[in-house]
Design a protein around this motif. Structure first.
Motif, PDB file in Angstrom:
ATOM      1  N   HIS A  40     -11.039  15.995 -33.180  1.00  0.00           N
ATOM      2  CA  HIS A  40     -11.065  14.756 -32.404  1.00  0.00           C
ATOM      3  C   HIS A  40      -9.645  14.378 -31.985  1.00  0.00           C
ATOM      4  O   HIS A  40      -8.702  14.473 -32.781  1.00  0.00           O
ATOM      5  CB  HIS A  40     -11.694  13.626 -33.208  1.00  0.00           C
ATOM      6  N   ALA A  41      -9.516  13.915 -30.731  1.00  0.00           N
ATOM      7  CA  ALA A  41      -8.197  13.656 -30.156  1.00  0.00           C
ATOM      8  C   ALA A  41      -7.402  12.610 -30.931  1.00  0.00           C
ATOM      9  O   ALA A  41      -6.160  12.630 -30.919  1.00  0.00           O
ATOM     10  CB  ALA A  41      -8.352  13.216 -28.707  1.00  0.00           C
ATOM     11  N   ARG A  57      -7.023  21.434 -32.458  1.00  0.00           N
ATOM     12  CA  ARG A  57      -7.582  21.272 -31.117  1.00  0.00           C
ATOM     13  C   ARG A  57      -6.866  22.171 -30.105  1.00  0.00           C
ATOM     14  O   ARG A  57      -7.486  22.765 -29.225  1.00  0.00           O
ATOM     15  CB  ARG A  57      -7.465  19.799 -30.713  1.00  0.00           C
ATOM     16  N   GLU A  62     -12.141  22.224 -28.471  1.00  0.00           N
ATOM     17  CA  GLU A  62     -12.867  21.087 -29.037  1.00  0.00           C
ATOM     18  C   GLU A  62     -14.110  21.563 -29.783  1.00  0.00           C
ATOM     19  O   GLU A  62     -14.947  22.279 -29.224  1.00  0.00           O
ATOM     20  CB  GLU A  62     -13.267  20.128 -27.925  1.00  0.00           C
ATOM     21  N   PHE A  91     -16.944   5.044 -21.871  1.00  0.00           N
ATOM     22  CA  PHE A  91     -15.681   5.790 -21.906  1.00  0.00           C
ATOM     23  C   PHE A  91     -15.068   5.877 -20.514  1.00  0.00           C
ATOM     24  O   PHE A  91     -13.865   5.623 -20.329  1.00  0.00           O
ATOM     25  CB  PHE A  91     -15.921   7.185 -22.470  1.00  0.00           C
ATOM     26  N   GLU A  95     -11.460   4.341 -19.419  1.00  0.00           N
ATOM     27  CA  GLU A  95     -10.451   5.248 -18.868  1.00  0.00           C
ATOM     28  C   GLU A  95      -9.996   4.762 -17.496  1.00  0.00           C
ATOM     29  O   GLU A  95      -8.802   4.745 -17.178  1.00  0.00           O
ATOM     30  CB  GLU A  95     -11.031   6.660 -18.759  1.00  0.00           C
ATOM     31  N   LEU A 101      -6.010   4.695 -25.556  1.00  0.00           N
ATOM     32  CA  LEU A 101      -6.986   5.220 -26.501  1.00  0.00           C
ATOM     33  C   LEU A 101      -6.855   4.578 -27.871  1.00  0.00           C
ATOM     34  O   LEU A 101      -7.847   4.399 -28.586  1.00  0.00           O
ATOM     35  CB  LEU A 101      -6.824   6.745 -26.620  1.00  0.00           C
ATOM     36  N   LYS A 109     -13.854   5.719 -27.631  1.00  0.00           N
ATOM     37  CA  LYS A 109     -12.712   6.606 -27.818  1.00  0.00           C
ATOM     38  C   LYS A 109     -12.962   7.996 -27.231  1.00  0.00           C
ATOM     39  O   LYS A 109     -12.046   8.812 -27.156  1.00  0.00           O
ATOM     40  CB  LYS A 109     -12.412   6.746 -29.314  1.00  0.00           C
ATOM     41  N   ASP A 110     -14.198   8.268 -26.846  1.00  0.00           N
ATOM     42  CA  ASP A 110     -14.578   9.570 -26.311  1.00  0.00           C
ATOM     43  C   ASP A 110     -15.914   9.396 -25.594  1.00  0.00           C
ATOM     44  O   ASP A 110     -16.556   8.349 -25.722  1.00  0.00           O
ATOM     45  CB  ASP A 110     -14.701  10.608 -27.442  1.00  0.00           C
ATOM     46  N   HIS A 112     -18.796  10.761 -26.138  1.00  0.00           N
ATOM     47  CA  HIS A 112     -19.887  11.376 -26.890  1.00  0.00           C
ATOM     48  C   HIS A 112     -20.696  10.349 -27.691  1.00  0.00           C
ATOM     49  O   HIS A 112     -20.150   9.339 -28.147  1.00  0.00           O
ATOM     50  CB  HIS A 112     -19.327  12.417 -27.872  1.00  0.00           C
ATOM     51  N   SER A 257     -17.095  12.258 -32.587  1.00  0.00           N
ATOM     52  CA  SER A 257     -16.972  10.985 -31.886  1.00  0.00           C
ATOM     53  C   SER A 257     -16.464   9.899 -32.823  1.00  0.00           C
ATOM     54  O   SER A 257     -16.669   9.970 -34.044  1.00  0.00           O
ATOM     55  CB  SER A 257     -18.331  10.568 -31.306  1.00  0.00           C
ATOM     56  N   ASN A 259     -16.980   6.498 -31.645  1.00  0.00           N
ATOM     57  CA  ASN A 259     -17.492   5.342 -30.909  1.00  0.00           C
ATOM     58  C   ASN A 259     -18.320   4.447 -31.825  1.00  0.00           C
ATOM     59  O   ASN A 259     -19.337   4.883 -32.366  1.00  0.00           O
ATOM     60  CB  ASN A 259     -18.344   5.808 -29.725  1.00  0.00           C
TER      61      ASN A 259
END
Length: 394
Positions: A40-41, A57, A62, A91, A95, A101, A109-110, A112, A257, A259
């Motif tokens: 995860h980022a 990553r 991913e 998301f 963005e 983020l 945050k993503d 997904h 994820s 979220n």
């Protein structure tokens, strides 16, 4: 196989002792809540490289799943995880608006959804899904205070899932005062003192109030099932289900994820209106995931999703040539007890003690576990694995 270094998350509900003890590290006084293993980022694991540690990553791309070690010393936020459509649109909107983020008010945050599965490492208590209408009415009608009577009257006039969601909407959009919450909790404590409780509803409200005095989540907790998992038991939590873990340590495997939509029991950003839109129909409850046996020493827990499954392998001298782990694709393997030596298809070996983890992929082939210990493996399941049945835990 690549050894992983993974990030600790120090949220205020974490335990100062459980995760450090699990990892064999001295506690430093910080409340360690989670360890993230994956790509995860926000907190990718790291692997050794020729010029120093590199993000997993960056090395492998991913992963569709993430594995977490979680330790709760007090209740987590009252929350819901979004499904695919809401996650993607939310998301994209944030963005487009340029919300950083890592901003405190950032929600998505993503792109997904976040279905997840919990495997208890200690006794693990959680609140999840709505109780049946009749049970909620029994709980509220036994509390001789105005707020409880008003909620009971409203639910009686509009029962079922939609009526319960209406109760939650009323509570989060017109929160009761601290005095009203305290009055409900005092009635719960009085009932308990008289030996009266209904499936631990009053006990829960009293306990949660001790950590979050005056919070609307204390009242909402009366509407939710309280469930206890014993070590080694697993349960699946789909998107759209309201929940709040209470205490204990577990492994969580999930779609990669972060979220979360919150409505109480937290100092973090709240999104009560979005949470309400995210609630999915039906009397959603936590579903036990019954393990399927793989070989002599492995239980496979799969909730039927294409993104993740979890296997638990206990190695011992009973299998002197090693206990085979399922799957030969991209995997994260973490030792959950004892000392385990992993051997890949090329004969390469990694010795893991509790809390240590590795990443493996197709180039490693099948893995064998030797020694006396236990490893958990998060991976992408086959179609056969995804046929595992779910049963109602309540």
């Amino acid at each position: 196989m690549r050894r992983l270094e993974s990030s600790r998350r120090t949220y205020d509900w974490g335990s100062t002792d459980d995760i450090p003890g699990f990892l064999g590290q001295p506690p430093d006084g910080e409340p360690v809540a989670e360890v993230w293993m994956g790509t995860h980022a926000l907190a990718p694991s790291r692997v050794a490289g020729p010029d120093g540690p590199r993000s997993l990553r960056d090395v492998v791309g991913e992963l569709p799943f993430m594995l977490k070690l979680l330790a709760a010393a007090r209740p987590l936020s009252l929350q819901v995880h979004p499904g695919s459509d809401l996650a993607r649109t939310g998301f994209d909107a944030e963005e487009s608006d340029g919300v950083p983020l890592d901003a405190a008010h950032r929600v998505f945050k993503d792109p997904h959804p976040k279905p997840e599965m919990v495997l208890a490492l200690t006794t693990f208590d959680t609140l999840v899904g709505f109780r049946p209408t009749a049970e909620i009415l029994r709980i509220l009608e036994a509390l001789p205070v105005p707020l409880a009577r008003e909620l009971a009257d409203q639910l009686r006039s509009a029962p079922g899932f939609a009526g319960i969601v209406d109760l939650v909407e009323r509570l989060v959009t017109q929160p009761p005062t601290r005095a009203e919450v305290a009055e409900v909790v005092a009635a719960c404590a009085d009932a308990k003192a008289k030996g009266i409780d209904i499936k631990r509803a009053y006990l829960t409200a009293v306990e949660v109030e001790g950590h979050h005095p005056g919070d609307v989540g204390v009242v909402i907790s009366l509407l939710l099932n309280r469930l206890t998992l014993q070590p080694g038991e697993a349960a699946y939590l789909a998107t759209g289900i309201i929940h709040a873990h209470l205490r204990g340590m577990c492994l969580e495997v999930m779609v990669a994820s972060d979220n979360v939509l919150r409505a109480g029991l937290t100092s973090k950003h709240l999104e009560p209106e979005r949470l309400l839109r995210c609630l999915e129909g039906g009397m959603s409850r936590l579903a036990r995931v019954e393990p399927q046996q793989f070989g002599q020493s492995t239980d496979v827990f799969s909730p039927g999703l294409r993104e993740f499954a979890l296997s638990i392998t206990q190695s011992s001298p009973a299998e002197p040539h090693g206990a085979p782990l399922p799957d030969q694709g991209r995997r994260i393997v973490v030792c959950t007890g004892g000392t385990v030596e992993l051997v890949n298809g090329q004969g390469e070996r990694e010795v893991l003690t509790r809390g240590q983890a590795v990443y493996a992929d197709a180039s490693d082939g099948a893995l064998l576990a030797l020694g006396t210990g236990e490893v958990a493996q998060a991976y992408t399941p086959t179609a056969e694995d995804r046929a595992t049945p779910l049963t109602d835990l309540v």
